[in-house]
Structures are given as structure tokens and as C-alpha cells.
Design an enzyme around this catalytic site. Structure first.
Site, PDB file in Angstrom:
ATOM      1  N   LEU A   1       0.856  -1.184   0.000  1.00 34.78           N
ATOM      2  CA  LEU A   1       0.000   0.000   0.000  1.00 34.78           C
ATOM      3  C   LEU A   1       0.897   1.240   0.000  1.00 34.78           C
ATOM      4  CD1 LEU A   1      -2.727  -1.045   2.585  1.00 34.78           C
ATOM      5  CD2 LEU A   1      -2.890  -1.034   0.091  1.00 34.78           C
TER       6      LEU A   1
ATOM      7  N   GLY B   1      -0.277   0.911   7.389  1.00 31.94           N
ATOM      8  CA  GLY B   1      -0.483   1.630   6.134  1.00 31.94           C
ATOM      9  C   GLY B   1      -1.983   1.869   6.077  1.00 31.94           C
ATOM     10  N   CYS B   2      -2.426   2.775   5.233  1.00 32.00           N
ATOM     11  CA  CYS B   2      -3.855   3.061   5.216  1.00 32.00           C
ATOM     12  C   CYS B   2      -4.603   2.085   4.344  1.00 32.00           C
ATOM     13  CB  CYS B   2      -4.090   4.463   4.724  1.00 32.00           C
ATOM     14  SG  CYS B   2      -3.419   5.576   5.901  1.00 32.00           S
ATOM     15  N   ILE B   3      -5.912   2.239   4.356  1.00 25.86           N
ATOM     16  CA  ILE B   3      -6.781   1.392   3.553  1.00 25.86           C
ATOM     17  C   ILE B   3      -6.457   1.604   2.073  1.00 25.86           C
ATOM     18  CG2 ILE B   3      -9.129   1.042   2.773  1.00 25.86           C
ATOM     19  CD1 ILE B   3     -10.082   1.359   5.497  1.00 25.86           C
TER      20      ILE B   3
END
Ligand SMILES: Cc1cc2nc3c(=O)[nH]c(=O)nc-3n(C[C@H](O)[C@H](O)[C@H](O)COP(=O)(O)OP(=O)(O)OC[C@H]3O[C@@H](n4cnc5c(N)ncnc54)[C@H](O)[C@@H]3O)c2cc1C
Lengths: 420, 105
Positions: free
Chosen positions: A158, B103-105
Site C-alpha cells: 500500500l 499503512g492506510c486502507i
């Protein structure tokens, strides 16, 4: 004097912001220029469907200029850098544009070269990405010739655009091989750096059980350090290996290169350092950021970009009028998750609330975190909605930019004590 | 929440072993915390990463992900995995007494 407004990027966020601002200001009150490196606007959610023959590349591309209202100038050139001291944008074609307010909407770029071996032997032959028009079109051909073996779907790390898309790819592949009556000849594995199927507990559980139901293997905490296209395997930094016959890989993402070329604006990955509620750049009060370019802790998704549009448009006007800035953006995001067989799931969340079960936007709306045909229709409708409502920047009755709570079920906290 | 004696002090940890209160962390806890993670000898590079994690957390309110660590700590991702084979961001966060990096979505 008319305000000079420059919008960098003519994709989802740049287009909808420019259109909203054009409506807000009369022709002689503001000049609005949109800068983009090309004139091809891609409906990116459609890229997921191309490999399965459910969409064609030419159907998801339209000229950018045609999505912009009259009275907006489109300037085609890559951006080279922004100088926050002199309030000016330098373009690669030599043009310098001065601005009173700048909107940054240059999205995220793919960085396949950052992963060892990914663009080496086997790239676009046995390993592909569906995140580009060329990649998704080539993958359509590869899938059509794939009769048996191991399909591995992996995202390196991510942030990525639409973080549910790799999961959707797995679900659609399951459906696709069923349709071709060769599902029993194909093993599908989903390989993720996360410690579960998704980031947050409730949705992660729901999606993990859906993967299990569809007999898709889930491999977690796999940090791909190297892709070996010659022998067909992913190798993690801690030495684990996953062999594949066909690899579908989502490369690392970063911000547009001009950001790192503009001192003070970006973070380590080239995303613009941005206040998560006002969407104002932390480098300068006359710069606003929308969409994937923003370094804010929510999904990189078209829906988020759409919800951000309201606050960004409002704040550009407030800034130019010398009024206080609005800090109401809550990180609202929602995504349809295509699960194959004409069904889809819907998730809805924001900075503080993880994706929950229930209905959207109210009790009688679409089911959340549950497979349904209605959600699949919603996903298909989204394309029409994108070109005709979202990009023109029209208001949608009943849909607010902040996250609705009325239809949601509160989660039962794992550690909560029973009431005596 | 489980609590634990580390270097003679009572520390509150989450179920998966991260500090609940990063301010309870002290540098002399590091050798014990590292042993728990199977790291018996701390090199200068280990310390460099641990101090960097701590500093980033105090400045930004969250610890860096592996990828950001690799870009900013002066230690490459490959070397980070040699130092912390079970996952640099997570293990170094535990040892540095900061919350699990997300970490983000
Ligand atoms: C496969 C896939 C599936 C997706 N599915 C969904 C979905 O189902 N739902 C959803 O909500 N979202 C989805 N998304 C995400 C969505 O498409 C993006 O989040 C959204 O388009 C972001 O808008 P943006 O304006 O920030 O960036 P973009 O729309 O990508 O626009 C950025 C623009 O900046 C331009 N640009 C970049 N660098 C420069 C430069 N140096 N100079 C000049 N111009 C530059 C680019 O040409 C581009 O036009 C998906 C994305 C992908 C890839």
C-alpha cells in the site's frame, strides 16, 4: 481582476473541481486552466473488467477536453515543477503559469521499476498488471489462452489505487474460469503484504470467508522483494516463495514525479503533504489537493475524490474571498467490490469508522458487506454516474460528502465486557 | 491488556505485543525487547533503525512502513529484513515501543 485558478491534472479530481469552480464563478471573475500531460481520460474502474472481456479499452477512454465545461482551458503538457514562493507552475513545454489558487490533482503513478525483476524477463508475457490500459488489454489475451495452472494475484505494498481491486480480480477470475468450465484446472492465490484479506477487522473477516468459499488461497504478510519472471515466482524479503504460471501484479505507487521536484510539497513517496480535513497543502495556504495525489489516510479511490470535491471547491472560493477555511472532510470512502456471478459487496467508511455491516446510505439502502445483485448493478451504474454526474460536478440528491451513520450496525468490540 | 516486567518496569502491552503507552518506553528496555524478538546482538544499524522509528513516531504520530523506512532511514529494505527477519516495521516498532505501523486502507 479575475482570479487565476490553475488545476494540475485533468483526471477525476481535476475535472470535477474545474467544473464546479466554473459554475461558481462568472467568466470575468476567474480564469480556470487545467493542465494534463495528454488528452485521454480513462475511466479507471473499467480496467478491472477488460481482462475478462467485460469491457473494451476503447469504451473506457474519452477526450479530457470534452469533460470540461466551456470556459475552461485545457493545456496539454507535463508539469515540471511548482514554485510555492513565486506562486507559479513550470510546465515541460516551457510555459510558466502564475496562480492565485492552485488545485493539485495529478493522482498516483505506477512504479514497477522499484521492484526487482518485475519489468524484467516475463513482464507482459507471464506477468501483467491490469492497472494500465496496455496491461489490462494484454492480460485479456493471456487469460484467454490460460487453460490450467496457478494464477497468483499480488499487490506489492500500500498505498494503491482502489485497494479492493486485486481482491475483485480474484473473484472475477473465479467466475471467469467457472464460465469456461476449467475452474478445477486453475489454482488461484491472493498474496498480500497485509496480515489479513483487508486492512480493517470487520471487512477483513468478511472478505477472508468469501475467498475461502470460492476456494481462493490467501497468503498474508508476504512482502514481495523480487519477482522472478524467468522461473515464475514471487520471492518475499524474508525468503518465502510463491510459484506462478500467470502473475497478476499491482506495482508500487507513488505521487507524480513533479511533486518531488518541487521542494517542500511532498512526502517520501511523492504524495502531497495535506491537511486531512481542509485538504489544504501544508506547504502553502493557496494550494489545495484532491484525489490520489493527497497524502491523507483514506483510500485512493474515485469515490473519495468525489466526496473531497465539495470541500476543495468550497475552500478555493473561501480562500480567494479571504474567508476562513472549512475543515469538514471526514475521509468518507465507499467502494463496490465485484464478487463475480453478477454480485457485488459494498463497503462504506471514513477516517474514524471502519467498514461495517448494515445499509447505505440509510436503513433501506444498499446492503453493506454482503453480496447482492443490487450492489452489482450499482457498480455497473457507476460508469454512467462517473461521466454524467461525478465529472460534471453535479450534486446528487440524498448523497452527502460526509459518511452517513444511520444505516450502520455498530461492531461488537472484541474486548468489551458483558453488561452485568 | 497484558502487562509485563521489562528491565524492571511494569509496561502495558497490546495483545500482539505493542506498547499501549509509548511514553513508558526507555532505552534500557531495548536489549530485553530485542531478545523477545529473537535478536540477541544489537548492532549499530539496529539502533539506527530503532531511534529513527522512535523519532518518526514522535514527529508524525505514527511509525513508518517498511517501504518508507527503506527510503528514509539510511538502511535499505533488504538490509532491514536482515536486521529484523520477522518483519522490520513491526518488529522494530515493538522494540522502539511505538504502536503497530498501519499503512492506510
Ligand atoms: C484498476 C482500477 C480500478 C479502480 N476501481 C475503482 C472503483 O471501483 N471505485 C473507485 O471509486 N475508484 C476506483 N479506482 C480509483 C480511481 O480511478 C482513482 O482513485 C481516481 O481516478 C483518482 O482521481 P485523481 O484525479 O486523483 O487521479 P487521476 O484520475 O488518475 O488523474 C490524474 C491526472 O494527472 C495527470 N498527470 C499526472 N502527472 C502529471 C504531470 N506530471 N503533468 C501533467 N499531468 C499529469 C494524469 O495524466 C491524469 O490525467 C480504480 C483505479 C484503478 C487503477
Amino acid at each position: 481582476m479575475a482570479h487565476q485558478i490553475v488545476v494540475l491534472g485533468g483526471g477525476t479530481g481535476g475535472t470535477l473541481t474545474a467544473n464546479r469552480l466554473r459554475r461558481a464563478y462568472g467568466q470575468n471573475e476567474a480564469n480556470i486552466v487545467v493542465v494534463d500531460q495528454n488528452d485521454r481520460h480513462i475511466y479507471q474502474p473499467g480496467l478491472l473488467f477488460v481482462p475478462f472481456g467485460l469491457a473494451h479499452p476503447e469504451d473506457i477512454v474519452r477526450p479530457r477536453s470534452r469533460q470540461l465545461l466551456p470556459g475552461i482551458e485545457l493545456h496539454v503538457s507535463p508539469v515540471d515543477k511548482v514554485d510555492v514562493v513565486s506562486d507559479s507552475v513550470h510546465l515541460a513545454d516551457g510555459t510558466v503559469l502564475a496562480y492565485d489558487a492552485l488545485v493539485v490533482a495529478t493522482g498516483a503513478v505506477l512504479q514497477p521499476h522499484e521492484t526487482e525483476g518485475l519489468t524484467g524477463e516475463g513482464w507482459m508475457e507471464r506477468m501483467f498488471t491490469f492497472y494500465t490500459p496496455e496491461g489490462s488489454a494484454a492480460l485479456e489475451g493471456a487469460l484467454a489462452h490460460f487453460d490450467r495452472g496457478h494464477l497468483v494475484v499480488n499487490f506489492i505494498d500500500l498505498p494503491i489505487k482502489c485497494p479492493v481491486a486485486p481482491l475483485e480480480f480474484c473473484f472475477l477470475a473465479d467466475w471467469y474460469f467457472h464460465e469456461r468450465k476449467i475452474r478445477d484446472q486453475v489454482k488461484i492465490s491472493f498474496v498480500t503484504p497485509l496480515d489479513g484479506a483487508f486492512t480493517k477487522p470487520v471487512s477483513s473477516r468478511a472478505l477472508a470467508s468469501l475467498l475461502a468459499e470460492k476456494d481462493i488461497e490467501l497468503i498474508t504478510e508476504f512482502n514481495t522483494g523480487q519477482v522472478d519472471g524467468a522461473s515464475g515466482k514471487l520471492v518475499s524479503y524474508d525468503g518465502r516463495e510463491v510459484p506462478f504460471d500467470l502473475g497478476v501484479i499491482v506495482p508500487l505507487h507513488g505521487g507524480a514525479p513533479w511533486v518531488s521536484n518541487s521542494p517542500g510539497l511532498g512526502d517520501e513517496l511523492g504524495f502531497v503533504i495535506t491537511d486531512e480535513h481542509t485538504l489544504q497543502s501544508k506547504a502553502s495556504p493557496n494550494i489545495f489537493v484532491i484525489g490520489d495525489a493527497a497524502g491523507v489516510p483514506t483510500s485512493k479511490a474515485g469515490s473519495v475524490t468525489h466526496f473531497e470535491g465539495e470541500v476543495v471547491t468550497e475552500n478555493v472560493q473561501r480562500f480567494l474571498a479571504g474567508e476562513p477555511i472549512d475543515g469538514s472532510f471526514d475521509g468518507h470512502s465507499n467502494c463496490f467490490i465485484e464478487t463475480g456471478f453478477s454480485k457485488a459487496l459494498l463497503i462504506d467508511f471514513n477516517y474514524g469508522t471502519e467498514p461495517l455491516e448494515g445499509h447505505y446510505p440509510t436503513d433501506v439502502g444498499l446492503p453493506l458487506l454482503k453480496e447482492s445483485r443490487l450492489n452489482h448493478l450499482g457498480k455497473l451504474m457507476f460508469q454512467w454516474f462517473y461521466w454524467h454526474v461525478l465529472l460534471p460536478g453535479r450534486e446528487v440528491p440524498g448523497i452527502k460528502s460526509s459518511m452517513p451513520t444511520s444505516g450502520k450496525k455498530k461492531p461488537v468490540a472484541a474486548s468489551s465486557q458483558p453488561v452485568p | 491488556m497484558p502487562s509485563k516486567m521489562i528491565a524492571g518496569e511494569d509496561v502495558e502491552l497490546t495483545d500482539d505485543g505493542f506498547f499501549v503507552h509509548p511514553e513508558q518506553w526507555k532505552e534500557d528496555m531495548v536489549p530485553d525487547l530485542a531478545k523477545e524478538e529473537g535478536i540477541d546482538t544489537l548492532t549499530d544499524q539496529h539502533w539506527q533503525v530503532i531511534h529513527f522509528m522512535r523519532k518518526e513516531y514522535l514527529e508524525k504520530g505514527e511509525g513508518p512502513t517498511v517501504r518508507v523506512l527503506g527510503k528514509t532511514s539510511g538502511v535499505s529494505v533488504k538490509e532491514l529484513y536482515q536486521l529484523f527477519p520477522k518483519g522490520p516495521a513491526k518488529v522494530a516498532a515493538k522494540i522502539a515501543g511505538i504502536p503497530k505501523p498501519i499503512g492506510c486502507i
